[in-house]
Design a protein around this motif. Structure first.
Motif, PDB file in Angstrom:
ATOM      1  N   ARG A   8       0.840  -1.215   0.000  1.00 29.37           N
ATOM      2  CA  ARG A   8       0.000   0.000   0.000  1.00 29.37           C
ATOM      3  C   ARG A   8       0.869   1.257   0.000  1.00 29.37           C
ATOM      4  NH1 ARG A   8      -3.113  -3.010   3.841  1.00 29.37           N
ATOM      5  NH2 ARG A   8      -5.015  -3.708   2.850  1.00 29.37           N
ATOM      6  N   ARG A   9       1.920   1.230   0.790  1.00 28.08           N
ATOM      7  CA  ARG A   9       2.799   2.400   0.858  1.00 28.08           C
ATOM      8  C   ARG A   9       3.556   2.606  -0.451  1.00 28.08           C
ATOM      9  NH1 ARG A   9       6.457   1.825   5.695  1.00 28.08           N
ATOM     10  NH2 ARG A   9       7.238   3.803   4.884  1.00 28.08           N
ATOM     11  N   ALA A  10       3.986   1.522  -1.092  1.00 27.17           N
ATOM     12  CA  ALA A  10       4.666   1.646  -2.384  1.00 27.17           C
ATOM     13  C   ALA A  10       3.702   2.188  -3.431  1.00 27.17           C
ATOM     14  CB  ALA A  10       5.233   0.300  -2.827  1.00 27.17           C
ATOM     15  N   VAL A  11       2.466   1.695  -3.433  1.00 28.37           N
ATOM     16  CA  VAL A  11       1.455   2.182  -4.377  1.00 28.37           C
ATOM     17  C   VAL A  11       1.181   3.664  -4.128  1.00 28.37           C
ATOM     18  CG1 VAL A  11      -1.004   2.034  -4.979  1.00 28.37           C
ATOM     19  CG2 VAL A  11       0.383  -0.048  -4.849  1.00 28.37           C
ATOM     20  N   MET A  93       2.974 -17.396 -12.262  1.00 26.65           N
ATOM     21  CA  MET A  93       3.802 -16.297 -12.772  1.00 26.65           C
ATOM     22  C   MET A  93       4.823 -16.878 -13.745  1.00 26.65           C
ATOM     23  SD  MET A  93       4.468 -13.958  -9.417  1.00 26.65           S
ATOM     24  CE  MET A  93       4.789 -12.516 -10.427  1.00 26.65           C
ATOM     25  N   PRO A  94       5.482 -16.020 -14.531  1.00 25.43           N
ATOM     26  CA  PRO A  94       6.506 -16.517 -15.456  1.00 25.43           C
ATOM     27  C   PRO A  94       7.626 -17.297 -14.750  1.00 25.43           C
ATOM     28  CG  PRO A  94       5.926 -14.269 -16.016  1.00 25.43           C
ATOM     29  CD  PRO A  94       5.223 -14.598 -14.719  1.00 25.43           C
ATOM     30  N   ILE A  95       7.843 -17.010 -13.470  1.00 25.13           N
ATOM     31  CA  ILE A  95       8.895 -17.705 -12.725  1.00 25.13           C
ATOM     32  C   ILE A  95       8.395 -18.984 -12.075  1.00 25.13           C
ATOM     33  CG2 ILE A  95      10.259 -15.631 -12.313  1.00 25.13           C
ATOM     34  CD1 ILE A  95       8.964 -15.543  -9.488  1.00 25.13           C
ATOM     35  N   GLY A  96       7.098 -19.291 -12.221  1.00 27.94           N
ATOM     36  CA  GLY A  96       6.518 -20.488 -11.635  1.00 27.94           C
ATOM     37  C   GLY A  96       5.310 -20.140 -10.783  1.00 27.94           C
ATOM     38  N   THR A  97       4.782 -21.135 -10.096  1.00 25.74           N
ATOM     39  CA  THR A  97       3.613 -20.932  -9.245  1.00 25.74           C
ATOM     40  C   THR A  97       4.082 -20.515  -7.856  1.00 25.74           C
ATOM     41  OG1 THR A  97       2.390 -22.611 -10.469  1.00 25.74           O
ATOM     42  CG2 THR A  97       1.535 -22.003  -8.300  1.00 25.74           C
ATOM     43  N   VAL A  98       3.512 -19.420  -7.380  1.00 23.92           N
ATOM     44  CA  VAL A  98       3.801 -18.911  -6.036  1.00 23.92           C
ATOM     45  C   VAL A  98       2.459 -18.657  -5.358  1.00 23.92           C
ATOM     46  CG1 VAL A  98       5.996 -17.852  -6.732  1.00 23.92           C
ATOM     47  CG2 VAL A  98       3.903 -16.490  -6.816  1.00 23.92           C
ATOM     48  N   ASN A  99       2.487 -18.355  -4.081  1.00 24.01           N
ATOM     49  CA  ASN A  99       1.225 -17.992  -3.434  1.00 24.01           C
ATOM     50  C   ASN A  99       0.987 -16.492  -3.607  1.00 24.01           C
ATOM     51  OD1 ASN A  99       2.538 -16.552  -1.300  1.00 24.01           O
ATOM     52  ND2 ASN A  99       2.694 -18.409  -0.080  1.00 24.01           N
ATOM     53  N   GLY A 100      -0.220 -16.047  -3.275  1.00 24.79           N
ATOM     54  CA  GLY A 100      -0.585 -14.644  -3.438  1.00 24.79           C
ATOM     55  C   GLY A 100       0.303 -13.701  -2.650  1.00 24.79           C
ATOM     56  N   ARG A 101       0.773 -14.144  -1.494  1.00 28.55           N
ATOM     57  CA  ARG A 101       1.662 -13.300  -0.674  1.00 28.55           C
ATOM     58  C   ARG A 101       2.977 -13.037  -1.407  1.00 28.55           C
ATOM     59  NH1 ARG A 101       1.130 -11.868   4.260  1.00 28.55           N
ATOM     60  NH2 ARG A 101      -0.420 -13.444   4.720  1.00 28.55           N
ATOM     61  N   ILE A 102       3.562 -14.052  -2.018  1.00 31.81           N
ATOM     62  CA  ILE A 102       4.803 -13.868  -2.781  1.00 31.81           C
ATOM     63  C   ILE A 102       4.526 -13.002  -4.007  1.00 31.81           C
ATOM     64  CG2 ILE A 102       6.611 -15.019  -4.112  1.00 31.81           C
ATOM     65  CD1 ILE A 102       6.826 -15.450  -1.070  1.00 31.81           C
ATOM     66  N   ALA A 103       3.403 -13.239  -4.685  1.00 31.10           N
ATOM     67  CA  ALA A 103       3.043 -12.416  -5.844  1.00 31.10           C
ATOM     68  C   ALA A 103       2.890 -10.952  -5.428  1.00 31.10           C
ATOM     69  CB  ALA A 103       1.767 -12.932  -6.490  1.00 31.10           C
ATOM     70  N   LEU A 104       2.282 -10.706  -4.268  1.00 32.69           N
ATOM     71  CA  LEU A 104       2.130  -9.334  -3.785  1.00 32.69           C
ATOM     72  C   LEU A 104       3.490  -8.746  -3.417  1.00 32.69           C
ATOM     73  CD1 LEU A 104      -0.054  -7.192  -3.310  1.00 32.69           C
ATOM     74  CD2 LEU A 104      -0.148  -7.959  -0.919  1.00 32.69           C
ATOM     75  N   SER A 105       4.401  -9.567  -2.939  1.00 30.13           N
ATOM     76  CA  SER A 105       5.765  -9.095  -2.642  1.00 30.13           C
ATOM     77  C   SER A 105       6.463  -8.641  -3.922  1.00 30.13           C
ATOM     78  CB  SER A 105       6.590 -10.203  -1.987  1.00 30.13           C
ATOM     79  OG  SER A 105       6.029 -10.580  -0.759  1.00 30.13           O
ATOM     80  N   ILE A 106       6.273  -9.390  -4.980  1.00 32.79           N
ATOM     81  CA  ILE A 106       6.853  -9.002  -6.269  1.00 32.79           C
ATOM     82  C   ILE A 106       6.207  -7.706  -6.741  1.00 32.79           C
ATOM     83  CG2 ILE A 106       7.093  -9.664  -8.698  1.00 32.79           C
ATOM     84  CD1 ILE A 106       7.315 -12.601  -7.641  1.00 32.79           C
ATOM     85  N   HIS A 107       4.904  -7.598  -6.580  1.00 29.77           N
ATOM     86  CA  HIS A 107       4.187  -6.375  -6.939  1.00 29.77           C
ATOM     87  C   HIS A 107       4.738  -5.177  -6.162  1.00 29.77           C
ATOM     88  CE1 HIS A 107       0.870  -3.428  -6.566  1.00 29.77           C
ATOM     89  NE2 HIS A 107       0.740  -3.689  -7.853  1.00 29.77           N
ATOM     90  N   PHE A 108       4.952  -5.363  -4.875  1.00 34.76           N
ATOM     91  CA  PHE A 108       5.508  -4.300  -4.030  1.00 34.76           C
ATOM     92  C   PHE A 108       6.842  -3.806  -4.589  1.00 34.76           C
ATOM     93  CE2 PHE A 108       8.856  -4.167  -0.660  1.00 34.76           C
ATOM     94  CZ  PHE A 108       8.703  -2.833  -0.293  1.00 34.76           C
ATOM     95  N   ASN A 109       7.733  -4.735  -4.872  1.00 35.13           N
ATOM     96  CA  ASN A 109       9.052  -4.357  -5.387  1.00 35.13           C
ATOM     97  C   ASN A 109       8.939  -3.663  -6.739  1.00 35.13           C
ATOM     98  OD1 ASN A 109      11.237  -5.588  -3.535  1.00 35.13           O
ATOM     99  ND2 ASN A 109       9.697  -7.174  -3.719  1.00 35.13           N
ATOM    100  N   ASP A 110       8.139  -4.215  -7.614  1.00 34.36           N
ATOM    101  CA  ASP A 110       7.947  -3.662  -8.951  1.00 34.36           C
ATOM    102  C   ASP A 110       7.395  -2.233  -8.868  1.00 34.36           C
ATOM    103  OD1 ASP A 110       7.933  -4.375 -11.896  1.00 34.36           O
ATOM    104  OD2 ASP A 110       5.807  -3.899 -11.663  1.00 34.36           O
ATOM    105  N   THR A 111       6.394  -2.041  -8.039  1.00 31.35           N
ATOM    106  CA  THR A 111       5.763  -0.731  -7.900  1.00 31.35           C
ATOM    107  C   THR A 111       6.728   0.285  -7.303  1.00 31.35           C
ATOM    108  OG1 THR A 111       3.598  -1.779  -7.644  1.00 31.35           O
ATOM    109  CG2 THR A 111       3.803   0.494  -6.872  1.00 31.35           C
ATOM    110  N   LEU A 112       7.460  -0.115  -6.283  1.00 27.81           N
ATOM    111  CA  LEU A 112       8.402   0.798  -5.634  1.00 27.81           C
ATOM    112  C   LEU A 112       9.470   1.268  -6.611  1.00 27.81           C
ATOM    113  CD1 LEU A 112       9.192   2.045  -2.859  1.00 27.81           C
ATOM    114  CD2 LEU A 112      10.733   0.077  -2.580  1.00 27.81           C
ATOM    115  N   VAL A 113      10.090   0.335  -7.313  1.00 28.20           N
ATOM    116  CA  VAL A 113      11.182   0.682  -8.223  1.00 28.20           C
ATOM    117  C   VAL A 113      10.667   1.448  -9.441  1.00 28.20           C
ATOM    118  CG1 VAL A 113      13.001  -0.266  -9.699  1.00 28.20           C
ATOM    119  CG2 VAL A 113      12.679  -1.169  -7.395  1.00 28.20           C
ATOM    120  N   HIS A 114       9.502   1.068  -9.955  1.00 29.36           N
ATOM    121  CA  HIS A 114       8.953   1.802 -11.093  1.00 29.36           C
ATOM    122  C   HIS A 114       8.542   3.226 -10.698  1.00 29.36           C
ATOM    123  CE1 HIS A 114       9.438  -1.146 -14.099  1.00 29.36           C
ATOM    124  NE2 HIS A 114       8.490  -1.970 -13.686  1.00 29.36           N
TER     125      HIS A 114
END
Length: 185
Positions: A8-11, A93-114
């Motif tokens: 939420r903070r990254a968004v 995901m392209p890197i394989g199957t993860v749970n929603g928490r890991i997917a949200l972690s990737i989203h967090f990183n992607d959003t912050l850096v972008h």
């Protein structure tokens, strides 16, 4: 800190930068060499839409204005992420199957850096919150150093060298393939 709060903070941080963009700034080149600002935002909106469709079965209709679309899809994703069952659900995901928490972690990183990418592209001196940077560093540094994960067209850009005395933000940028000295000039 809970991944939902980090996300939420990254968004919010990235959203403030996006909200301030003029129409002309949408076509400015970014550190993501293949994308202008508009395409970086579209990439993030696509991520939101994919996440929403995979885990909720639907996503909001897009308006065509990348600023509005970012806010609306990000808000829908935040509401979805409040459900613990969604964070435990499998997510392909392209890197394989993860749970929603890991997917949200990737989203967090992607959003912050972008957010840094977009702000830097339009001349804003982006100073990311240090606790967000530290959380992102902790997460990204756990990914295996393999060609399936790092490099052009992969989850993360190729890592860049970084000085031993670099700040956490400089380390995060280098880890994700960005030069802190990047400029359009």
């Amino acid at each position: 800190m809970d991944i939902r709060e980090l996300d939420r903070r990254a968004v919010e941080s990235t959203g403030r930068i996006i909200d301030a963009l003029t129409d002309e700034q949408l076509d400015v080149p970014t550190p993501c060499t293949e994308w202008a600002v508009r395409e970086v935002i579209a990439h993030m909106v696509d991520n939101h839409v994919n996440f929403l469709r995979k885990l909720a079965g639907e996503a909001p209709a897009l308006s065509g204005d990348p600023r509005v679309d970012f806010r609306e899809t990000a808000a829908a994703l935040a509401a979805l992420a409040d459900n613990d069952e969604v964070l435990a659900a499998p997510y392909e995901m392209p890197i394989g199957t993860v749970n929603g928490r890991i997917a949200l972690s990737i989203h967090f990183n992607d959003t912050l850096v972008h957010g840094w990418d977009i702000g830097t592209a339009v001349g804003v001196d982006v100073r990311l919150d240090e606790d967000l940077v530290e959380a992102a560093l902790g997460f990204i540094s756990t990914w295996p150093d393999t060609p399936e994960v790092w490099g052009p067209g992969k989850a993360f850009s190729a890592r860049l060298p970084v000085a031993d005395d670099a700040s956490p933000q400089e380390r995060l940028l280098a880890l994700t393939g960005r030069s802190p000295a990047w400029s359009t000039v």
